[in-house]
Design a protein around this motif. Structure first.
Motif, mmCIF file in Angstrom:
data_model
loop_
_atom_site.group_PDB
_atom_site.id
_atom_site.type_symbol
_atom_site.label_atom_id
_atom_site.label_comp_id
_atom_site.label_asym_id
_atom_site.label_seq_id
_atom_site.Cartn_x
_atom_site.Cartn_y
_atom_site.Cartn_z
ATOM 1 N N GLN A 318 -8.705 -7.612 -28.372
ATOM 2 C CA GLN A 318 -7.838 -6.597 -27.672
ATOM 3 C C GLN A 318 -8.250 -6.947 -26.199
ATOM 4 O OE1 GLN A 318 -8.678 -2.617 -28.907
ATOM 5 N NE2 GLN A 318 -7.519 -2.859 -30.947
ATOM 6 N N PRO A 321 -3.030 -7.682 -20.580
ATOM 7 C CA PRO A 321 -2.062 -8.648 -20.418
ATOM 8 C C PRO A 321 -2.326 -9.161 -19.236
ATOM 9 C CG PRO A 321 -0.959 -6.757 -21.155
ATOM 10 C CD PRO A 321 -2.428 -6.031 -20.899
ATOM 11 N N ARG A 323 -0.715 -12.564 -16.923
ATOM 12 C CA ARG A 323 0.527 -13.098 -16.544
ATOM 13 C C ARG A 323 0.072 -14.586 -15.748
ATOM 14 N NH1 ARG A 323 5.453 -10.493 -17.018
ATOM 15 N NH2 ARG A 323 5.522 -8.853 -18.596
ATOM 16 N N ASP A 364 2.464 -13.723 -20.529
ATOM 17 C CA ASP A 364 1.025 -13.401 -21.159
ATOM 18 C C ASP A 364 0.971 -14.310 -22.499
ATOM 19 O OD1 ASP A 364 -0.644 -11.671 -23.375
ATOM 20 O OD2 ASP A 364 -1.690 -11.460 -21.286
ATOM 21 N N HIS A 366 -1.220 -14.415 -25.005
ATOM 22 C CA HIS A 366 -1.488 -13.882 -26.109
ATOM 23 C C HIS A 366 -0.344 -13.009 -26.525
ATOM 24 C CE1 HIS A 366 -3.571 -11.163 -28.943
ATOM 25 N NE2 HIS A 366 -3.076 -10.325 -28.320
ATOM 26 N N GLN A 367 0.545 -12.465 -25.885
ATOM 27 C CA GLN A 367 1.608 -11.837 -26.223
ATOM 28 C C GLN A 367 2.791 -12.691 -26.792
ATOM 29 O OE1 GLN A 367 2.926 -9.226 -22.700
ATOM 30 N NE2 GLN A 367 1.639 -7.590 -23.416
ATOM 31 N N GLN A 370 2.130 -13.700 -30.186
ATOM 32 C CA GLN A 370 2.512 -12.518 -31.078
ATOM 33 C C GLN A 370 3.900 -12.825 -31.551
ATOM 34 O OE1 GLN A 370 0.145 -10.319 -32.417
ATOM 35 N NE2 GLN A 370 1.830 -10.175 -33.757
ATOM 36 N N SER A 452 8.322 -7.756 -31.024
ATOM 37 C CA SER A 452 8.615 -9.035 -30.186
ATOM 38 C C SER A 452 9.643 -8.910 -29.429
ATOM 39 C CB SER A 452 9.047 -9.830 -31.450
ATOM 40 O OG SER A 452 7.898 -10.568 -32.123
ATOM 41 N N ILE A 455 8.379 -7.398 -25.966
ATOM 42 C CA ILE A 455 7.631 -8.219 -25.272
ATOM 43 C C ILE A 455 8.632 -9.317 -24.544
ATOM 44 C CG2 ILE A 455 6.020 -10.292 -25.639
ATOM 45 C CD1 ILE A 455 4.611 -8.962 -27.870
ATOM 46 N N GLN A 458 9.949 -7.287 -21.523
ATOM 47 C CA GLN A 458 8.965 -7.239 -20.614
ATOM 48 C C GLN A 458 8.690 -8.538 -19.934
ATOM 49 O OE1 GLN A 458 5.084 -5.952 -22.596
ATOM 50 N NE2 GLN A 458 6.100 -4.018 -23.326
ATOM 51 N N HIS A 459 8.996 -9.728 -20.354
ATOM 52 C CA HIS A 459 8.813 -10.919 -19.701
ATOM 53 C C HIS A 459 10.276 -11.155 -19.033
ATOM 54 C CE1 HIS A 459 5.214 -11.282 -22.078
ATOM 55 N NE2 HIS A 459 4.884 -12.151 -21.157
#
Length: 485
Positions: A318, A321, A323, A364, A366-367, A370, A452, A455, A458-459
């Motif tokens: 954890q 985020p 970028r 990000d 990691h995101q 995912q 997903s 995410i 968000q991008h």
């Protein structure tokens, strides 16, 4: 002379008296005859009035009996349409109307819709309009004014619509009453009748009583429909709540598993470092050829396991985020390493086609990993869930990347395609909804695709899906770094 004259005088008086008596007798007889005639006429008129009163009473009794029957039916479970038809049939029978129609108000549309009707066989149903506006004819007038309307001769009343049609069938009279409850108009009840059949006196009040019964039935039906709708909505919400609770429980379990995996990966990382380190040390000291090959395999598999452990640590960690500009392939490769062995065990071939000159994206890592893990797991489950995964050749998941240029700039397109059973057309619009899943309880939380999707947004990108029998494709579109954040 005197003696002779007296008898003559006496005879004349007698004659005069006799004449007078005869006249009196004749007058008395005439009076008796006239009285008898008058009495007979009076008796006949009384009989006629009694018959009229009896017919009126009988007619009123029939109205009351019919109304009582309608009221009784209203108190019993009965289909609304059947009950409304019972009202039109009763009115047609009582009034000898050739056409009885119950119109229901459709407020939003501003129309009176023909809901129930009873028509003489000589009047075709198709000749009755399916609906009327509130501005049309006597029916519309009743709806606008909410008052009953009785017209003896429709040829003399401009409020009546289609008078020529009615007059051609000798339907010269029109009657109607508003169907309302609690000051709210629900519809209109209308009758087309032949001459002399227009309801009078108490019959008009009874007609309005039938309209009131129709209003009660229509209002009860509406309340029943509203209650049924509210009950169904409450049942669906309760079911959704129960499903959400189950999904939250599953999510909590997954969170616990994530923490467990984080601890396990740390514990595995140290032994793997020892295995890989001593293997490399042995190789560096020079070993016989028959031992070198097993050592190389041991080191290779140890390094592969180390990558898997690092990937698990990455997904279970954890953190906030961050970028940065990155190559999409660098994001996808660790995910493919995690699932490659399991896909091979399921006889699912993993194919990749990474385009050349694909620009980096700002995001990000990691995101985005995912997202690709969720898409890869979804494709794998689509093949296995079809009942054919692992039992046939040709099962495959294909991961591709490419660039697309349009007037908005450059976009990096990544797709994950599978040859599973496909997504049903009625399910496809809902696959990105939170907690929506078609899997059995315990097989999925219904969060992977929705997370997903979030995410991707968000991008500054978009996640979409298309499917047909035997094929599904998920497309992730991300703006190239420097084009848009």
């Amino acid at each position: 002379m005197l003696a002779v004259a007296l008898p003559l005088v006496a005879g004349a008086g007698a004659a005069l008296w006799l004449g007078t008596a005869a006249g009196l007798i004749a007058a008395v007889v005439a009076a008796l005859v006239a009285g008898a005639i008058l009495v007979a006429h009076t008796v006949r008129e009384a009989d006629r009035q009694r018959e009229v009163a009896e017919r009126a009473a009988a007619s009123g009794l029939r109205w009351l009996q019919a109304l009582a029957q309608v009221s009784l039916s209203l108190s019993q479970p009965i289909d609304r349409n059947r009950f409304l038809r019972q009202i039109t049939e009763a009115l047609a029978s009582l009034t000898s109307a050739h056409n009885v129609v119950l119109w229901e108000l459709d407020g939003p549309a501003g129309l009176l819709v023909r809901r129930a009707w009873t028509a003489d066989p000589s009047i075709g149903t198709m000749e009755l309009p399916a609906s009327l506006t509130l501005q049309q004819g006597g029916t519309g007038w009743i709806a606008r004014h909410r008052e009953p309307l009785f017209v003896e001769d429709i040829s003399r009343d401009v409020r009546i619509m289609a008078a020529d049609w009615a007059l051609s069938r000798d339907l010269v009279a029109f009657a109607g009453a508003p169907v309302a409850v609690g000051g709210e108009l629900l519809g209109v009840l209308t009758l087309n009748l032949k001459r002399g059949r227009l309801p009078e006196g108490n019959d008009r009040e009874l007609l309005q009583s039938f309209a009131a019964q129709a209003a009660v039935a229509m209002n009860n039906a509406r309340l029943f429909a509203d209650n049924a709708r509210l009950y169904e909505e409450a049942r669906q919400r309760l079911h959704a709540l129960q499903e959400t609770q189950a999904q939250l429980l599953q999510a909590a379990k997954l969170s616990a598993v994530g923490k467990l995996v984080s601890g396990v990966t740390h514990e595995l990382n140290n032994p793997l470092s020892v295995v890989i380190g001593y293997g490399q040390l042995l190789l560096s000291r020079g070993v016989p050829d028959e031992i070198r090959r097993p050592l190389e395999l041991m080191i290779a598999q140890g390094e592969r396991m180390a990558k898997i452990v690092q990937g698990l640590m990455l997904f279970s960690r954890q953190r906030k985020p961050e970028r940065r500009a990155m190559d999409v392939r660098e994001v996808i490769d660790p995910v493919l390493v995690l699932r490659d062995n399991q896909l091979a065990l399921s006889s699912i071939r993993l194919e990749t086609d990474f385009g050349v000159d694909v620009p980096p994206v700002l995001g990000d890592a990691h995101q985005l990993q995912q997202v690709f893990l969720n898409l890869l797991l979804n494709a794998e489950q689509a093949i296995l869930g079809s009942g054919v995964g692992g039992r046939r050749s040709g099962d495959r998941i294909r991961v591709t990347t490419r660039i697309r240029r349009d007037r908005d700039g450059e976009w990096v397109i990544a797709q994950v395609a599978d040859n599973g059973a496909g997504i049903p057309a009625d399910v496809l619009p809902r696959i990105f909804e939170p907690f929506f899943t078609t899997k059995k309880v315990g097989e999925g939380a219904g969060l992977g695709l929705s997370v997903s999707y979030g995410i991707a947004e968000q991008h500054g990108g978009r996640l979409s899906a298309e499917s047909s029998p035997g094929r599904s494709v998920f497309t992730l579109e991300l703006p190239a770094a420097g084009e848009r954040a």
